[in-house]
Design an enzyme around this catalytic site. Structure first.
Site, PDB file in Angstrom:
ATOM      1  N   PRO A 101       0.825  -1.211   0.000  1.00 22.74           N
ATOM      2  CA  PRO A 101       0.000   0.000   0.000  1.00 22.74           C
ATOM      3  C   PRO A 101       0.863   1.267   0.000  1.00 22.74           C
ATOM      4  CG  PRO A 101      -0.128  -1.141   2.125  1.00 22.74           C
ATOM      5  CD  PRO A 101       0.667  -2.021   1.209  1.00 22.74           C
ATOM      6  N   VAL A 102       0.418   2.304  -0.702  1.00 22.67           N
ATOM      7  CA  VAL A 102       1.215   3.545  -0.751  1.00 22.67           C
ATOM      8  C   VAL A 102       0.952   4.390   0.495  1.00 22.67           C
ATOM      9  CG1 VAL A 102       1.387   3.685  -3.274  1.00 22.67           C
ATOM     10  CG2 VAL A 102      -0.529   4.765  -2.119  1.00 22.67           C
ATOM     11  N   ALA A 104       1.973   4.256   3.493  1.00 22.14           N
ATOM     12  CA  ALA A 104       1.573   3.434   4.644  1.00 22.14           C
ATOM     13  C   ALA A 104       2.773   2.987   5.468  1.00 22.14           C
ATOM     14  CB  ALA A 104       0.782   2.222   4.159  1.00 22.14           C
ATOM     15  N   LEU A 106       5.373   1.254   4.452  1.00 25.62           N
ATOM     16  CA  LEU A 106       5.856  -0.081   4.107  1.00 25.62           C
ATOM     17  C   LEU A 106       6.825  -0.086   2.930  1.00 25.62           C
ATOM     18  CD1 LEU A 106       2.522  -2.079   4.631  1.00 25.62           C
ATOM     19  CD2 LEU A 106       4.417  -1.804   6.225  1.00 25.62           C
ATOM     20  N   GLY A 107       7.290   1.101   2.556  1.00 26.36           N
ATOM     21  CA  GLY A 107       8.372   1.173   1.562  1.00 26.36           C
ATOM     22  C   GLY A 107       7.922   1.027   0.122  1.00 26.36           C
ATOM     23  N   SER A 108       6.680   1.402  -0.196  1.00 26.36           N
ATOM     24  CA  SER A 108       6.183   1.152  -1.558  1.00 26.36           C
ATOM     25  C   SER A 108       7.019   1.883  -2.612  1.00 26.36           C
ATOM     26  CB  SER A 108       4.709   1.531  -1.688  1.00 26.36           C
ATOM     27  OG  SER A 108       4.557   2.909  -1.601  1.00 26.36           O
ATOM     28  N   ALA A 110      10.221   2.931  -2.559  1.00 19.28           N
ATOM     29  CA  ALA A 110      11.559   2.352  -2.732  1.00 19.28           C
ATOM     30  C   ALA A 110      11.463   0.997  -3.425  1.00 19.28           C
ATOM     31  CB  ALA A 110      12.256   2.211  -1.378  1.00 19.28           C
ATOM     32  N   ALA A 111      10.410   0.225  -3.126  1.00 21.32           N
ATOM     33  CA  ALA A 111      10.274  -1.104  -3.740  1.00 21.32           C
ATOM     34  C   ALA A 111      10.006  -0.971  -5.243  1.00 21.32           C
ATOM     35  CB  ALA A 111       9.159  -1.888  -3.054  1.00 21.32           C
ATOM     36  N   ASP A 152      15.241   2.717   3.812  1.00 22.49           N
ATOM     37  CA  ASP A 152      14.213   1.996   3.043  1.00 22.49           C
ATOM     38  C   ASP A 152      14.817   1.344   1.801  1.00 22.49           C
ATOM     39  OD1 ASP A 152      12.506   3.046   4.894  1.00 22.49           O
ATOM     40  OD2 ASP A 152      11.078   3.869   3.461  1.00 22.49           O
TER      41      ASP A 152
END
Ligand code: MEV
Length: 317
Positions: A101-102, A104, A106-108, A110-111, A152
Site C-alpha cells: 500500500p502507498v 503506509a 511499508l516502503g512502496s 523504494a520497492a 528503506d
C-alpha cells in the site's frame, strides 16, 4: 525479446525511525508477503526510445515522456541510462504491479524503484548489483522524501534484516531466533515527506529535547540488536513499547495508531509500536507464533484495514 520481471519486497522499521535521519541507528526488515513487480516487454512496432508505462494500482497509463520531468519514472529512467551509459533505449512497455500500500510506511516507493531498476538493467543486458540498485534508488528517495536516511532503499534492495546508520556501511543482522510480527494498517494515508518535515520543524524549535529523544531511540535500537543477535526476541516487546512512547513524544503517532497499539497489547502481543513515518500507516506487534492469528483478528476487529503476519529470520522477512 522475452519479458523480464523483477520484484522487490516491502519493509517495516523495527526500531529507530525518524531518529535514523539524525544519525542514530535503526533496524529494518523486509516483508516478502507484499511486493512490487516490474515487467518489461519489447514493443516491436513502436519507435525506438518510446516507453509506455502501465501502473494500474496507481491509475497510471502514460507515455514516459508525457510525464513531468520530476516524476519518479522519469528520474528512474534517466538514472539508469546515465549509469549504463545508454543514450537511447529500445521501445518498451513497462508494467508495474504492487501489493504494497502507498503512503503506509511499508516502503512502496523504494520497492517500485528497486524493481524497475532491476528490470530495466536486466532487459538491456547489464543487470545491476544490489549495491548500485540501492544507490540509484536512494537518488529517487531524495527527490521524493526530502531528507531520507537511506534505510528503506537499503533494506529493500538487499532484502535482508539490517542494522543501519546513515552514511555508514549497513550491517546485516544475525537473527539467532526467528520471531513473528503482526503488521496492521490503520488505513490512514500518511506521506513520508510530510511526517519527516514536521519532525524537522519541531526539532528546529527545540533541538535539545528532540536530540535527547533521538538518543533514547538509539539506545533502544542498540539494545534490540543485542537481543536479536542473542536469540532473545521476547525481550523486543518492552523495547517496542518504549520506542512507541518516544515516537508519540516526537509527534508522529495519532489516535488510530495508538488505538491499534493498545489493542495489540490487550490481545496478548508482547509489545507494539508504530512503524515507519507514522501519523498514519502501519503498526507492528510482536507475538508468540501461536498467538499471531488471534492478535491479527483482534486488530481487524478494532479497526485495522489489513493485517499481515510475517516471520523475521536472517535469510528473509
Ligand atoms: C521511513 O521508513 C523511515 C523514516 O525514518 C524516514 C527515513 O529514514 O528516511 C521515517
Amino acid at each position: 525479446m522475452p519479458a523480464i520481471t523483477a520484484r522487490a519486497p516491502g519493509k517495516v522499521i523495527l526500531f529507530g525511525e525518524h531518529a535514523v535521519i539524525y544519525g542514530r541507528p535503526a533496524i529494518a526488515v523486509p516483508v516478502t508477503q507484499i511486493q512490487a513487480k516490474a515487467t518489461l516487454l519489447g514493443a516491436p512496432f513502436a519507435l525506438a526510445g518510446q516507453v509506455w508505462i502501465y501502473a494500474p494500482d496507481v491509475n497510471l497509463q502514460s507515455d514516459l515522456y508525457q510525464l513531468p520531468e520530476s516524476h519518479s519514472f522519469r528520474i528512474l529512467f534517466q538514472l539508469i541510462m546515465q549509469e549504463l551509459n545508454i543514450s537511447r533505449l529500445p521501445a518498451l512497455r513497462l508494467r508495474i504491479n504492487s501489493s504494497i500500500p502507498v503512503a503506509a510506511g511499508l516502503g512502496s516507493g523504494a520497492a517500485v524503484s528497486v524493481a524497475v531498476l532491476r528490470a530495466i538493467s536486466s532487459f538491456v543486458g547489464h543487470p545491476l548489483n544490489d549495491e548500485r540498485v540501492c544507490a540509484l534508488a536512494y537518488q529517487v528517495e531524495k527527490v521524493y522524501h526530502g531528507t531520507p536516511s537511506g534505510i528503506d532503499n537499503t533494506v529493500i534492495a538487499y532484502a535482508r534484516p539490517i542494522y543501519f546508520v546513515k552514511g555508514q556501511p549497513f550491517e546485516l543482522l544475525r537473527v539467532s531466533q526467528p520471531f513473528t510480527l503482526v503488521i496492521a494498517d490503520s488505513g490512514v494515508k500518511s506521506p513520508t515527506l510530510a511526517a519527516v518535515g514536521g519532525v524537522r520543524t519541531r526539532w528546529q524549535t527545540d533541538p535539545a529535547a528532540f536530540d535527547s529523544l533521538f538518543d533514547q531511540a538509539a539506545a533502544i535500537a542498540r539494545e534490540a540488536r543485542l537481543m536479536i543477535e542473542k536469540g532473545l526476541p521476547d525481550q523486543l516487546g518492552p523495547l517496542m513499547d518504549e520506542n512507541h512512547k518516544i515516537l508519540q513524544q516526537i509527534g508522529v503517532s495519532c489516535p488510530e495508531l495508538d488505538h491499534l497499539v493498545a489493542s495489540a497489547r490487550q490481545a496478548g502481543a508482547l509489545g507494539a509500536k508504530l512503524s515507519g513515518a507514522g501519523q498514519g500507516g502501519n503498526i507492528i506487534a510482536l507475538t508468540n507464533q501461536d498467538k499471531a492469528v488471534d492478535v491479527a483478528r483482534a486488530l481487524e476487529q478494532t479497526g485495522a484495514t489489513r493485517t499481515i503476519i510475517t516471520s523475521v529470520a536472517s535469510s528473509n522477512g
